[in-house]
Write a protein that holds these residues in place. Sequence first.
Motif, PDB file in Angstrom:
ATOM      1  N   GLY A 112       0.843  -1.189   0.000  1.00 55.77           N
ATOM      2  CA  GLY A 112       0.000   0.000   0.000  1.00 55.77           C
ATOM      3  C   GLY A 112       0.877   1.237   0.000  1.00 55.77           C
ATOM      4  O   GLY A 112       2.092   1.169   0.187  1.00 55.77           O
ATOM      5  N   PRO A 113       0.272   2.403  -0.201  1.00 56.48           N
ATOM      6  CA  PRO A 113       1.060   3.639  -0.264  1.00 56.48           C
ATOM      7  C   PRO A 113       1.583   4.043   1.108  1.00 56.48           C
ATOM      8  O   PRO A 113       0.971   3.717   2.133  1.00 56.48           O
ATOM      9  CB  PRO A 113       0.051   4.670  -0.794  1.00 56.48           C
ATOM     10  N   PRO A 114       2.713   4.786   1.148  1.00 55.41           N
ATOM     11  CA  PRO A 114       3.207   5.302   2.426  1.00 55.41           C
ATOM     12  C   PRO A 114       2.161   6.231   3.019  1.00 55.41           C
ATOM     13  O   PRO A 114       1.510   6.993   2.304  1.00 55.41           O
ATOM     14  CB  PRO A 114       4.465   6.089   2.041  1.00 55.41           C
ATOM     15  N   GLY A 115       1.977   6.148   4.326  1.00 57.68           N
ATOM     16  CA  GLY A 115       0.949   6.957   4.965  1.00 57.68           C
ATOM     17  C   GLY A 115       1.513   8.060   5.830  1.00 57.68           C
ATOM     18  O   GLY A 115       2.225   7.782   6.794  1.00 57.68           O
ATOM     19  N   PRO A 116       1.210   9.310   5.491  1.00 59.68           N
ATOM     20  CA  PRO A 116       1.608  10.382   6.404  1.00 59.68           C
ATOM     21  C   PRO A 116       0.750  10.298   7.661  1.00 59.68           C
ATOM     22  O   PRO A 116      -0.445  10.003   7.586  1.00 59.68           O
ATOM     23  CB  PRO A 116       1.308  11.655   5.603  1.00 59.68           C
ATOM     24  N   PHE A 117       1.365  10.501   8.810  1.00 60.23           N
ATOM     25  CA  PHE A 117       0.647  10.448  10.084  1.00 60.23           C
ATOM     26  C   PHE A 117       0.620  11.855  10.666  1.00 60.23           C
ATOM     27  O   PHE A 117       1.668  12.479  10.814  1.00 60.23           O
ATOM     28  CB  PHE A 117       1.334   9.478  11.046  1.00 60.23           C
ATOM     29  N   TYR A 118      -0.554  12.331  10.969  1.00 59.80           N
ATOM     30  CA  TYR A 118      -0.710  13.684  11.502  1.00 59.80           C
ATOM     31  C   TYR A 118      -0.974  13.638  12.998  1.00 59.80           C
ATOM     32  O   TYR A 118      -1.679  12.757  13.475  1.00 59.80           O
ATOM     33  CB  TYR A 118      -1.864  14.404  10.791  1.00 59.80           C
ATOM     34  N   ASN A 119      -0.410  14.584  13.735  1.00 67.37           N
ATOM     35  CA  ASN A 119      -0.606  14.710  15.173  1.00 67.37           C
ATOM     36  C   ASN A 119      -1.114  16.129  15.435  1.00 67.37           C
ATOM     37  O   ASN A 119      -0.327  17.082  15.391  1.00 67.37           O
ATOM     38  CB  ASN A 119       0.716  14.450  15.899  1.00 67.37           C
ATOM     39  N   PRO A 120      -2.411  16.298  15.684  1.00 65.64           N
ATOM     40  CA  PRO A 120      -2.970  17.639  15.844  1.00 65.64           C
ATOM     41  C   PRO A 120      -2.301  18.463  16.947  1.00 65.64           C
ATOM     42  O   PRO A 120      -2.086  19.661  16.774  1.00 65.64           O
ATOM     43  CB  PRO A 120      -4.444  17.380  16.181  1.00 65.64           C
ATOM     44  N   LEU A 121      -1.942  17.844  18.053  1.00 63.21           N
ATOM     45  CA  LEU A 121      -1.305  18.585  19.147  1.00 63.21           C
ATOM     46  C   LEU A 121       0.068  19.104  18.713  1.00 63.21           C
ATOM     47  O   LEU A 121       0.394  20.273  18.921  1.00 63.21           O
ATOM     48  CB  LEU A 121      -1.173  17.704  20.394  1.00 63.21           C
ATOM     49  N   ALA A 122       0.865  18.251  18.079  1.00 61.01           N
ATOM     50  CA  ALA A 122       2.189  18.670  17.613  1.00 61.01           C
ATOM     51  C   ALA A 122       2.060  19.732  16.526  1.00 61.01           C
ATOM     52  O   ALA A 122       2.861  20.667  16.470  1.00 61.01           O
ATOM     53  CB  ALA A 122       2.969  17.465  17.090  1.00 61.01           C
ATOM     54  N   MET A 123       1.047  19.595  15.669  1.00 59.59           N
ATOM     55  CA  MET A 123       0.842  20.584  14.613  1.00 59.59           C
ATOM     56  C   MET A 123       0.514  21.951  15.211  1.00 59.59           C
ATOM     57  O   MET A 123       1.031  22.973  14.776  1.00 59.59           O
ATOM     58  CB  MET A 123      -0.281  20.120  13.680  1.00 59.59           C
ATOM     59  N   ALA A 124      -0.342  21.971  16.224  1.00 52.84           N
ATOM     60  CA  ALA A 124      -0.731  23.229  16.866  1.00 52.84           C
ATOM     61  C   ALA A 124       0.456  23.862  17.588  1.00 52.84           C
ATOM     62  O   ALA A 124       0.683  25.065  17.507  1.00 52.84           O
ATOM     63  CB  ALA A 124      -1.885  22.990  17.820  1.00 52.84           C
ATOM     64  N   THR A 125       1.243  23.026  18.283  1.00 54.70           N
ATOM     65  CA  THR A 125       2.401  23.520  19.032  1.00 54.70           C
ATOM     66  C   THR A 125       3.449  24.117  18.093  1.00 54.70           C
ATOM     67  O   THR A 125       4.019  25.164  18.364  1.00 54.70           O
ATOM     68  CB  THR A 125       3.018  22.386  19.865  1.00 54.70           C
ATOM     69  N   ALA A 126       3.698  23.441  16.964  1.00 52.15           N
ATOM     70  CA  ALA A 126       4.729  23.878  16.024  1.00 52.15           C
ATOM     71  C   ALA A 126       4.206  24.888  15.002  1.00 52.15           C
ATOM     72  O   ALA A 126       4.973  25.451  14.237  1.00 52.15           O
ATOM     73  CB  ALA A 126       5.307  22.673  15.293  1.00 52.15           C
ATOM     74  N   GLY A 127       2.897  25.090  14.982  1.00 46.53           N
ATOM     75  CA  GLY A 127       2.320  25.985  13.987  1.00 46.53           C
ATOM     76  C   GLY A 127       2.507  25.455  12.581  1.00 46.53           C
ATOM     77  O   GLY A 127       2.775  26.191  11.649  1.00 46.53           O
ATOM     78  N   SER A 128       2.373  24.143  12.439  1.00 46.95           N
ATOM     79  CA  SER A 128       2.632  23.477  11.167  1.00 46.95           C
ATOM     80  C   SER A 128       1.396  22.723  10.707  1.00 46.95           C
ATOM     81  O   SER A 128       0.585  22.282  11.515  1.00 46.95           O
ATOM     82  CB  SER A 128       3.795  22.492  11.338  1.00 46.95           C
ATOM     83  N   SER A 129       1.259  22.563   9.406  1.00 43.38           N
ATOM     84  CA  SER A 129       0.166  21.753   8.873  1.00 43.38           C
ATOM     85  C   SER A 129       0.700  20.477   8.232  1.00 43.38           C
ATOM     86  O   SER A 129      -0.041  19.727   7.624  1.00 43.38           O
ATOM     87  CB  SER A 129      -0.634  22.552   7.844  1.00 43.38           C
ATOM     88  N   GLY A 130       2.008  20.251   8.357  1.00 49.17           N
ATOM     89  CA  GLY A 130       2.638  19.082   7.749  1.00 49.17           C
ATOM     90  C   GLY A 130       2.462  17.831   8.587  1.00 49.17           C
ATOM     91  O   GLY A 130       2.102  17.889   9.759  1.00 49.17           O
TER      92      GLY A 130
END
Length: 127
Positions: free
Chosen positions: A96-114
Amino acid sequence: MTPAVPGRLLPHAVTVVTPATTTDSYGNTVYDYGPAATRVSVAAWMQQDQRIQVTAQGADPLQQRWLMVTNHSPVDRRARIEWTGPTGLLVFELDGPPGPFYNPLAMATAGSSGPHHTELTLKIVDG
């Protein structure tokens, strides 16, 4: 991708092998995992997810499923993973395709959407 999983949690050194491509005499794309392929060493977490023998009639009894977690991105969908584990060299292909894993808390802390990290489902290349 910004490294999100601390290095101490990625203790396994694996090689991501991106195949070289050529075209055969029929116009088909041929993937070469030999010396012409691109190899990159990355830190990862390797985990065997399927530990039971497959007993379904007609199924391959040596089939295994593994999980790889890494900060490395992107991983080509045709890549292979080489890892020298406790039982010696293992070669995997993506299931299957590689899966990006998102962490909403880390995204909010870092100000990132990656994505936080990449997860890959792997199966052993046999033969």
